[in-house]
Design a protein around this motif. Structure first.
Motif, PDB file in Angstrom:
ATOM      1  N   LEU A 129       0.840  -1.194   0.000  1.00 52.62           N
ATOM      2  CA  LEU A 129       0.000   0.000   0.000  1.00 52.62           C
ATOM      3  C   LEU A 129       0.874   1.243   0.000  1.00 52.62           C
ATOM      4  CD1 LEU A 129      -2.687  -0.886   2.726  1.00 52.62           C
ATOM      5  CD2 LEU A 129      -2.758  -1.386   0.282  1.00 52.62           C
ATOM      6  N   THR A 130       0.450   2.248  -0.762  1.00 56.09           N
ATOM      7  CA  THR A 130       1.110   3.543  -0.648  1.00 56.09           C
ATOM      8  C   THR A 130       0.641   4.196   0.646  1.00 56.09           C
ATOM      9  OG1 THR A 130      -0.653   4.761  -1.781  1.00 56.09           O
ATOM     10  CG2 THR A 130       1.061   3.749  -3.163  1.00 56.09           C
ATOM     11  N   GLU A 131       1.243   5.297   1.031  1.00 54.04           N
ATOM     12  CA  GLU A 131       0.909   5.957   2.294  1.00 54.04           C
ATOM     13  C   GLU A 131      -0.544   6.410   2.347  1.00 54.04           C
ATOM     14  OE1 GLU A 131       3.559   9.091   3.269  1.00 54.04           O
ATOM     15  OE2 GLU A 131       5.328   7.798   3.422  1.00 54.04           O
ATOM     16  N   SER A 132      -1.113   6.732   1.186  1.00 58.32           N
ATOM     17  CA  SER A 132      -2.476   7.272   1.158  1.00 58.32           C
ATOM     18  C   SER A 132      -3.550   6.200   0.976  1.00 58.32           C
ATOM     19  CB  SER A 132      -2.609   8.299   0.034  1.00 58.32           C
ATOM     20  OG  SER A 132      -2.372   7.679  -1.234  1.00 58.32           O
ATOM     21  N   GLU A 133      -3.141   4.970   0.712  1.00 56.98           N
ATOM     22  CA  GLU A 133      -4.110   3.916   0.438  1.00 56.98           C
ATOM     23  C   GLU A 133      -4.597   3.250   1.725  1.00 56.98           C
ATOM     24  OE1 GLU A 133      -3.110   2.316  -4.024  1.00 56.98           O
ATOM     25  OE2 GLU A 133      -1.893   1.525  -2.387  1.00 56.98           O
ATOM     26  N   GLN A 134      -5.849   2.746   1.660  1.00 61.85           N
ATOM     27  CA  GLN A 134      -6.448   2.067   2.803  1.00 61.85           C
ATOM     28  C   GLN A 134      -6.976   0.690   2.399  1.00 61.85           C
ATOM     29  OE1 GLN A 134      -9.251   5.202   4.178  1.00 61.85           O
ATOM     30  NE2 GLN A 134      -8.091   5.143   6.093  1.00 61.85           N
ATOM     31  N   GLN A 157       3.522 -12.180   7.602  1.00 57.96           N
ATOM     32  CA  GLN A 157       4.163 -11.027   8.254  1.00 57.96           C
ATOM     33  C   GLN A 157       3.802  -9.693   7.601  1.00 57.96           C
ATOM     34  OE1 GLN A 157       8.326 -12.140   8.306  1.00 57.96           O
ATOM     35  NE2 GLN A 157       8.061 -13.489  10.067  1.00 57.96           N
ATOM     36  N   LEU A 158       2.533  -9.561   7.235  1.00 59.74           N
ATOM     37  CA  LEU A 158       2.059  -8.289   6.675  1.00 59.74           C
ATOM     38  C   LEU A 158       1.073  -7.564   7.584  1.00 59.74           C
ATOM     39  CD1 LEU A 158       1.459  -8.860   2.825  1.00 59.74           C
ATOM     40  CD2 LEU A 158       3.193  -7.447   3.931  1.00 59.74           C
ATOM     41  N   TRP A 159       0.506  -8.264   8.559  1.00 58.34           N
ATOM     42  CA  TRP A 159      -0.524  -7.640   9.403  1.00 58.34           C
ATOM     43  C   TRP A 159       0.030  -6.388  10.115  1.00 58.34           C
ATOM     44  CZ3 TRP A 159      -5.672  -8.035   9.953  1.00 58.34           C
ATOM     45  CH2 TRP A 159      -6.260  -7.410  11.056  1.00 58.34           C
ATOM     46  N   GLU A 163      -1.569  -2.689   9.379  1.00 62.69           N
ATOM     47  CA  GLU A 163      -2.665  -2.476  10.339  1.00 62.69           C
ATOM     48  C   GLU A 163      -3.071  -1.010  10.464  1.00 62.69           C
ATOM     49  OE1 GLU A 163      -4.009  -3.946  14.795  1.00 62.69           O
ATOM     50  OE2 GLU A 163      -1.899  -4.151  14.167  1.00 62.69           O
ATOM     51  N   ASP A 164      -2.109  -0.084  10.429  1.00 62.34           N
ATOM     52  CA  ASP A 164      -2.426   1.341  10.589  1.00 62.34           C
ATOM     53  C   ASP A 164      -3.247   1.890   9.418  1.00 62.34           C
ATOM     54  OD1 ASP A 164      -1.137   1.417  12.995  1.00 62.34           O
ATOM     55  OD2 ASP A 164       0.733   2.264  12.201  1.00 62.34           O
ATOM     56  N   GLN A 165      -3.266   1.173   8.301  1.00 64.44           N
ATOM     57  CA  GLN A 165      -4.001   1.632   7.125  1.00 64.44           C
ATOM     58  C   GLN A 165      -5.296   0.840   6.901  1.00 64.44           C
ATOM     59  OE1 GLN A 165       0.076   1.611   5.017  1.00 64.44           O
ATOM     60  NE2 GLN A 165      -1.208   2.832   3.633  1.00 64.44           N
ATOM     61  N   MET A 166      -5.691   0.077   7.934  1.00 69.80           N
ATOM     62  CA  MET A 166      -6.888  -0.754   7.815  1.00 69.80           C
ATOM     63  C   MET A 166      -8.131  -0.028   8.312  1.00 69.80           C
ATOM     64  SD  MET A 166      -5.590  -4.523   9.014  1.00 69.80           S
ATOM     65  CE  MET A 166      -4.192  -5.330   8.228  1.00 69.80           C
ATOM     66  N   VAL A 184     -12.290   3.040   0.293  1.00 73.26           N
ATOM     67  CA  VAL A 184     -10.983   2.412   0.499  1.00 73.26           C
ATOM     68  C   VAL A 184     -10.508   1.852  -0.834  1.00 73.26           C
ATOM     69  CG1 VAL A 184     -11.548   1.810   2.894  1.00 73.26           C
ATOM     70  CG2 VAL A 184     -11.902   0.130   1.081  1.00 73.26           C
ATOM     71  N   ASP A 185      -9.228   1.534  -0.885  1.00 77.92           N
ATOM     72  CA  ASP A 185      -8.633   1.071  -2.145  1.00 77.92           C
ATOM     73  C   ASP A 185      -8.719  -0.437  -2.330  1.00 77.92           C
ATOM     74  OD1 ASP A 185      -7.168   3.718  -3.058  1.00 77.92           O
ATOM     75  OD2 ASP A 185      -6.822   3.492  -0.901  1.00 77.92           O
TER      76      ASP A 185
END
Length: 261
Positions: A129-134, A157-159, A163-166, A184-185
């Protein structure tokens, strides 16, 4: 004298009617609590069941965990259709279900969705994800699709990284709606949810070995006043007619603990 006899007869009839058990007036009705991902399947199945058996069905939908908690608190439900096994097990531990009525009737698969402009991925490990994507995910505490998603992302190992973008949904259909509306994206839903939408694309399928098996169980509640009718409905869910409908909506039918292709 005849008038007196008639009056007494009417009074006795009224008393008998008033003493009738609540189940007498509802014996042709079933109240079903069903996982949100089953909504489209149920909307096709229930009218056919009602026509065949002359039994009316009222259905409420939601995250399986939320529905199980409502049942715990005394919600008047006759049949529970969950999107995973653990919520049925929770109710079994509290003797809130009739264990002898338990069935497993379908399976599903987790997929990643986005709009048509998003790149397809060979595997879920490629998700970035980019910084702006959710990313929308069902709440893992109460939504089975979210539980399976969390298991998957933790295993690769991606959670922690994402997580901050979920954005967490109260059920899988809310997750689908977030992606459809562009709020969301990306989102994780069932393959059956992605199939019914013409506003999202399936970007990749999640390897089923990365999470617990996705199994849809059904069971009659122990306090149901319409147990016989509930059993008929569960039997109907394993019929040839029902299994064809599952396939049409992206589910894999099950019979006798085995998946039918």
């Amino acid at each position: 004298m005849r008038t007196l006899i008639w009056i007494w007869s009417m009074m006795i009839l009224l008393i008998l009617c008033s003493c009738a058990s609540p189940s007498d007036s509802n014996e042709t009705n079933i109240r079903i609590a069903a996982a949100a991902s089953l909504k489209d399947v149920m909307e096709e199945l229930t009218p056919r069941f009602e026509e065949q058996y002359h039994i009316e069905i009222e259905t409420i939908y939601g995250g399986s965990g939320k529905l199980a908690r409502q049942i715990e608190q005394g919600a008047p439900v006759d049949v529970f259709l969950s999107a995973d096994l653990r919520w049925i097990e929770l109710l079994k531990e509290q003797d809130l279900v009739d264990k002898d009525t338990y069935i497993e009737f379908a399976t599903n698969q987790i997929v990643l969705i986005g709009d048509e402009s998003k790149n397809r991925l060979d595997t879920i490990q490629e998700l970035e994800l980019t910084e702006s994507e959710q990313l929308a995910v069902g709440n893992p505490e109460s939504v089975p699709a979210g539980t399976y998603t969390k298991q998957t992302l933790e295993r690769i190992q991606l959670w922690g990284k994402l997580e901050d973008q979920m954005v967490f949904g109260s059920d899988v259909r809310q997750v689908l709606a977030y992606v459809e509306s562009g709020q969301v994206d990306y989102g994780f839903v069932y393959a059956s949810d992605a199939m019914i939408s013409d506003q999202v694309a399936t970007l990749t399928q999640v390897d089923p070995t990365l999470h617990d098996s996705i199994i849809y169980p059904g069971i009659v509640l122990s306090k149901s006043r319409t147990k016989d009718q509930g059993k008929k409905f569960l039997t109907f869910l394993t019929s040839d007619h029902a299994t064809e409908i599952y396939k049409a909506y992206g589910f894999n039918p099950m019979r006798g603990g085995k998946i039918e292709k």
